[in-house]
Design a protein around this motif. Structure first.
Motif, mmCIF file in Angstrom:
data_model
loop_
_atom_site.group_PDB
_atom_site.id
_atom_site.type_symbol
_atom_site.label_atom_id
_atom_site.label_comp_id
_atom_site.label_asym_id
_atom_site.label_seq_id
_atom_site.Cartn_x
_atom_site.Cartn_y
_atom_site.Cartn_z
ATOM 1 N N MET A 51 0.860 -1.442 -0.237
ATOM 2 C CA MET A 51 0.103 0.227 0.158
ATOM 3 C C MET A 51 0.716 1.203 0.131
ATOM 4 S SD MET A 51 -3.846 -0.257 -0.139
ATOM 5 C CE MET A 51 -4.100 0.924 0.446
ATOM 6 N N GLN A 52 1.904 1.684 0.231
ATOM 7 C CA GLN A 52 3.082 2.212 0.439
ATOM 8 C C GLN A 52 2.846 3.306 -0.571
ATOM 9 O OE1 GLN A 52 4.566 3.018 3.321
ATOM 10 N NE2 GLN A 52 4.921 5.529 2.534
ATOM 11 N N PRO A 53 2.639 2.916 -1.897
ATOM 12 C CA PRO A 53 2.936 3.477 -2.761
ATOM 13 C C PRO A 53 1.157 4.729 -3.735
ATOM 14 C CG PRO A 53 4.027 1.725 -3.909
ATOM 15 C CD PRO A 53 2.813 1.396 -2.300
ATOM 16 N N TYR A 54 0.451 3.788 -2.635
ATOM 17 C CA TYR A 54 -0.583 5.209 -2.913
ATOM 18 C C TYR A 54 -0.900 5.951 -1.898
ATOM 19 C CZ TYR A 54 -3.413 0.431 -4.587
ATOM 20 O OH TYR A 54 -3.845 -0.477 -5.637
ATOM 21 N N TRP A 55 -1.634 6.793 -2.322
ATOM 22 C CA TRP A 55 -1.708 8.315 -1.887
ATOM 23 C C TRP A 55 -2.086 8.040 -0.883
ATOM 24 C CZ3 TRP A 55 -6.036 12.493 -3.530
ATOM 25 C CH2 TRP A 55 -5.420 12.950 -3.779
ATOM 26 N N HIS A 56 -1.550 8.696 0.300
ATOM 27 C CA HIS A 56 -1.767 8.486 1.719
ATOM 28 C C HIS A 56 -3.068 10.090 2.291
ATOM 29 C CE1 HIS A 56 1.119 5.755 3.135
ATOM 30 N NE2 HIS A 56 1.187 6.172 1.834
ATOM 31 N N SER A 57 -3.943 9.479 1.225
ATOM 32 C CA SER A 57 -4.701 11.158 1.675
ATOM 33 C C SER A 57 -6.499 9.888 1.747
ATOM 34 C CB SER A 57 -4.919 11.349 0.478
ATOM 35 O OG SER A 57 -5.797 12.732 -0.340
ATOM 36 N N ASP A 58 -7.028 11.238 2.611
ATOM 37 C CA ASP A 58 -8.553 10.489 2.714
ATOM 38 C C ASP A 58 -8.729 10.468 0.855
ATOM 39 O OD1 ASP A 58 -8.670 9.624 5.445
ATOM 40 O OD2 ASP A 58 -9.879 11.979 5.450
ATOM 41 N N SER A 59 -8.550 11.047 0.319
ATOM 42 C CA SER A 59 -9.628 10.996 -1.281
ATOM 43 C C SER A 59 -8.407 10.391 -2.296
ATOM 44 C CB SER A 59 -8.732 12.519 -1.876
ATOM 45 O OG SER A 59 -9.245 13.570 -1.525
ATOM 46 N N LEU A 60 -8.275 9.185 -1.320
ATOM 47 C CA LEU A 60 -7.723 8.257 -2.422
ATOM 48 C C LEU A 60 -8.534 7.305 -2.588
ATOM 49 C CD1 LEU A 60 -5.949 5.972 -3.239
ATOM 50 C CD2 LEU A 60 -5.607 5.011 -0.959
ATOM 51 N N MET A 61 -9.172 7.488 -4.212
ATOM 52 C CA MET A 61 -9.744 6.352 -4.483
ATOM 53 C C MET A 61 -10.239 5.389 -5.534
ATOM 54 S SD MET A 61 -13.705 7.838 -7.201
ATOM 55 C CE MET A 61 -12.327 9.293 -7.971
ATOM 56 N N PHE A 62 -10.380 3.724 -4.531
ATOM 57 C CA PHE A 62 -10.033 2.140 -4.935
ATOM 58 C C PHE A 62 -12.148 2.152 -5.237
ATOM 59 C CE2 PHE A 62 -10.984 -2.057 -5.158
ATOM 60 C CZ PHE A 62 -9.057 -2.992 -5.332
ATOM 61 N N VAL A 63 -11.889 1.478 -6.772
ATOM 62 C CA VAL A 63 -13.101 0.679 -7.031
ATOM 63 C C VAL A 63 -12.847 -0.691 -7.466
ATOM 64 C CG1 VAL A 63 -15.022 1.207 -8.622
ATOM 65 C CG2 VAL A 63 -14.010 3.464 -8.639
ATOM 66 N N GLY A 64 -13.694 -1.747 -6.842
ATOM 67 C CA GLY A 64 -13.808 -2.929 -6.896
ATOM 68 C C GLY A 64 -14.944 -3.350 -7.256
ATOM 69 N N LYS A 65 -15.381 -3.995 -7.461
ATOM 70 C CA LYS A 65 -16.587 -5.096 -7.445
ATOM 71 C C LYS A 65 -17.912 -4.900 -6.314
ATOM 72 C CE LYS A 65 -15.946 -9.500 -4.606
ATOM 73 N NZ LYS A 65 -15.842 -11.003 -4.833
ATOM 74 N N ASP A 66 -16.627 -4.129 -5.371
ATOM 75 C CA ASP A 66 -17.858 -3.961 -4.244
ATOM 76 C C ASP A 66 -18.307 -2.681 -4.044
ATOM 77 O OD1 ASP A 66 -18.553 -6.783 -3.230
ATOM 78 O OD2 ASP A 66 -16.558 -6.501 -1.720
ATOM 79 N N GLY A 67 -17.870 -1.809 -4.934
ATOM 80 C CA GLY A 67 -18.081 -0.443 -5.535
ATOM 81 C C GLY A 67 -16.515 0.647 -4.877
ATOM 82 N N VAL A 68 -16.818 1.776 -4.482
ATOM 83 C CA VAL A 68 -16.044 2.225 -4.298
ATOM 84 C C VAL A 68 -15.597 2.596 -2.516
ATOM 85 C CG1 VAL A 68 -15.689 5.228 -4.668
ATOM 86 C CG2 VAL A 68 -17.155 4.257 -6.039
ATOM 87 N N THR A 69 -13.877 2.720 -2.531
ATOM 88 C CA THR A 69 -14.089 2.938 -1.638
ATOM 89 C C THR A 69 -13.008 4.235 -1.166
ATOM 90 O OG1 THR A 69 -13.367 0.169 -0.815
ATOM 91 C CG2 THR A 69 -12.624 2.055 0.682
#
Length: 145
Positions: A51-69
């Motif tokens: 997870m280190q390269p992911y933006w350390h922000s509440d604005s990071l967006m992950f979209v998967g089969k269950d929707g948006v995180t």
């Protein structure tokens, strides 16, 4: 003489296919390195390093089969819940298909992911947006399916 050499060099770059030019792009090389580090961390079972390269922000967006995180911590928590141990995580490989510069500091990367697991393999496609923040490439949005 310099002018002739310059023309020869320009001509040799013009003859390269666009894929070869992208492969020589330092930003593309850095992004490939980031993703190689991610797969290595995953394959060690280290979700924190993955997870280190992911933006350390509440604005990071992950979209998967269950929707948006939204957010770095909720995305990490989602990974921990979905992949609770080494058997679920398996061995991750990426097949990187496209690198599209959208701005001087933003890239869209399209690829395939594959998990080789004893409990059954998984695979799919992903599109990630990366932004260069403080000299480092960060994943600011990830759509994996």
């Amino acid at each position: 003489m310099r002018f002739v050499l310059y023309l020869i060099l320009i001509g040799s770059f013009a003859a390269l296919p666009s894929r070869q030019l992208r492969a020589q792009n330092p930003d593309v090389q850095q992004i490939k390195s980031v993703l190689a580090g991610q797969s290595a961390a995953w394959n060690k079972g280290d979700l924190q390093a993955f997870m280190q390269p992911y933006w350390h922000s509440d604005s990071l967006m992950f979209v998967g089969k269950d929707g948006v995180t939204y957010g770095w911590q909720p995305t990490l928590d989602r990974y921990k819940k979905t992949y609770p141990g080494k058997a679920a995580m398996g061995q991750l490989t990426f097949n990187l298909l496209e690198f599209k510069p959208l701005a001087a500091d933003v890239y869209l990367v399209i690829g395939k992911w594959h998990l080789k697991r004893t409990i059954g393999n998984l695979q799919g496609h992903f599109s990630i947006l990366l932004r260069k923040i403080d000299g480092e490439w960060n994943i600011i949005a990830d759509h994996s399916s």
